[in-house]
Design a protein around this motif. Sequence first.
Motif, short mmCIF file in Angstrom:
data_model
loop_
_atom_site.label_atom_id
_atom_site.label_comp_id
_atom_site.label_asym_id
_atom_site.label_seq_id
_atom_site.Cartn_x
_atom_site.Cartn_y
_atom_site.Cartn_z
N THR A 24 0.86 -1.19 -0.05
CA THR A 24 -0.08 0.13 0.03
C THR A 24 0.80 1.25 0.02
OG1 THR A 24 -0.22 -0.27 2.37
CG2 THR A 24 -1.91 -1.09 1.18
N GLU A 28 0.69 4.04 -2.93
CA GLU A 28 0.33 5.43 -2.46
C GLU A 28 1.62 6.37 -2.90
OE1 GLU A 28 -0.48 6.30 1.48
OE2 GLU A 28 -2.23 4.82 1.49
N PHE A 31 1.36 6.48 -6.78
CA PHE A 31 0.12 7.68 -7.16
C PHE A 31 0.69 9.13 -6.85
CE2 PHE A 31 -2.91 3.96 -6.58
CZ PHE A 31 -3.66 4.13 -7.91
N ALA A 32 1.40 9.26 -5.80
CA ALA A 32 1.75 10.70 -5.35
C ALA A 32 2.69 11.14 -6.42
CB ALA A 32 2.24 10.65 -3.95
#
Length: 55
Positions: A24, A28, A31-32
């Motif tokens: 995860t 994340e 995506f950032a």
Amino acid sequence: MVSSFVESVMSGVTSSFVVPFVATAGLELGFALRSLAPLWLFVLFVRLTTIVLFQ
């Protein structure tokens, strides 16, 4: 006897907790970075133009 049982339990706990956490966190982070991609490109562009202009 007890130590091997504790080690197996601890390895199971760490694998069941650490693997999803790392997955995860990696997602994340991806995506950032993807959402910040225009900002990265802009900074890179500015850096390159300043290097070219001030040679």
